[in-house]
Design a protein around this motif. Structure first.
Motif, PDB file in Angstrom:
ATOM      1  N   ALA A  94       0.837  -1.206  -0.111  1.00  0.00           N
ATOM      2  CA  ALA A  94       0.103  -0.006   0.093  1.00  0.00           C
ATOM      3  C   ALA A  94       0.782   1.279   0.143  1.00  0.00           C
ATOM      4  CB  ALA A  94      -1.112   0.007   1.210  1.00  0.00           C
ATOM      5  N   CYS A 101      -4.934   3.889  -4.848  1.00  0.00           N
ATOM      6  CA  CYS A 101      -4.575   2.955  -3.713  1.00  0.00           C
ATOM      7  C   CYS A 101      -6.082   2.066  -3.281  1.00  0.00           C
ATOM      8  CB  CYS A 101      -4.016   3.627  -2.622  1.00  0.00           C
ATOM      9  SG  CYS A 101      -3.195   2.502  -1.373  1.00  0.00           S
ATOM     10  N   VAL A 131      -4.328  -2.841  -3.705  1.00  0.00           N
ATOM     11  CA  VAL A 131      -3.352  -3.234  -2.840  1.00  0.00           C
ATOM     12  C   VAL A 131      -3.255  -4.872  -2.741  1.00  0.00           C
ATOM     13  CG1 VAL A 131      -2.915  -3.283  -0.424  1.00  0.00           C
ATOM     14  CG2 VAL A 131      -3.703  -1.232  -1.559  1.00  0.00           C
TER      15      VAL A 131
END
Length: 220
Positions: A24, A36, A41
């Motif tokens: 992340a 993100c 992730v």
């Protein structure tokens, strides 16, 4: 009887959670909060998206943990720089110099930390972030006032004003950084004007010292 994880299972989950957070951080530095996503992730960490939800209930929860991790690293860097200086005014300058220089070296990450639109819970973490920097500066201002190096002033108020001014001054250069290759600018958008980042940090340090009522080395 309630299920209890074995040490081996817990160690595996802890390692997976660490891999998630490291992934992340990398995505945040490359794409900001917008890029993100939970799916992105998970893909970067090499796990199924469903497995990610074993560690974080939603993106907001992940973002808060991610923000805290990166901010802790930045605070540590600032404190280390301060510890290498002797005089209080030099220590204040070290806070601004270190913070600004690190931000300009990782503009996409700094933009995400400072100003990119994000969840409300992240905005709350930003307040904590700013207050942490404020408190570092306020401590050094108080020491400089006590030593007679600076005129009488409210250290906390002055420090808060400096943090706000520095953040605002950096917003332009950070936003002017070109988008990553996967985020091409629209054809009709003009190319952003880039400031000379080599002058930004010295200018901010000079501004800080003058705002405090001290003297900058460039003063006549």
């Amino acid at each position: 009887m309630a299920y209890r994880r074995t040490p081996a299972v817990q160690a595996r989950l802890d390692a997976q959670r660490e891999a998630v957070l490291q992934s992340a951080v990398g995505l945040l530095a490359e794409r900001g909060y917008g890029g993100c996503t939970m799916a992105a992730v998970a893909d970067r960490a090499g796990i199924a998206t469903g497995s990610l939800y074993q560690h974080f209930a939603n993106k907001a929860e992940l973002s808060v943990e991610l923000f805290r991790r990166v901010v802790t690293r930045e605070i540590a860097a600032v404190n280390a720089a301060v510890a290498r200086r002797d005089a209080p005014q030099q220590r204040i300058a070290a806070v601004v110099e270190t913070f600004a220089a690190r931000a300009l070296r990782a503009p996409r990450l700094a933009y995400a930390l400072l100003v990119e639109p994000a969840d409300a819970v992240v905005d709350g973490e930003r307040l904590v972030f700013r207050r942490a920097f404020r408190d570092v500066i306020a401590t050094e201002i108080a020491a400089a006032v006590a030593a007679g190096e600076l005129p009488e002033q409210d250290p906390v108020l002055t420090a808060a004003a400096l943090v706000g001014a520095v953040g605002e001054a950096l917003a332009g250069p950070l936003a002017a950084e070109p988008a990553p290759a996967h985020e091409p600018a629209l054809a009709h958008e003009p190319a952003p004007e880039h400031s000379d980042n080599t002058t930004v940090v010295p200018a901010l340090v000079s501004f800080t010292l003058r705002a405090l009522g001290g003297r900058d080395d460039s003063d006549a």
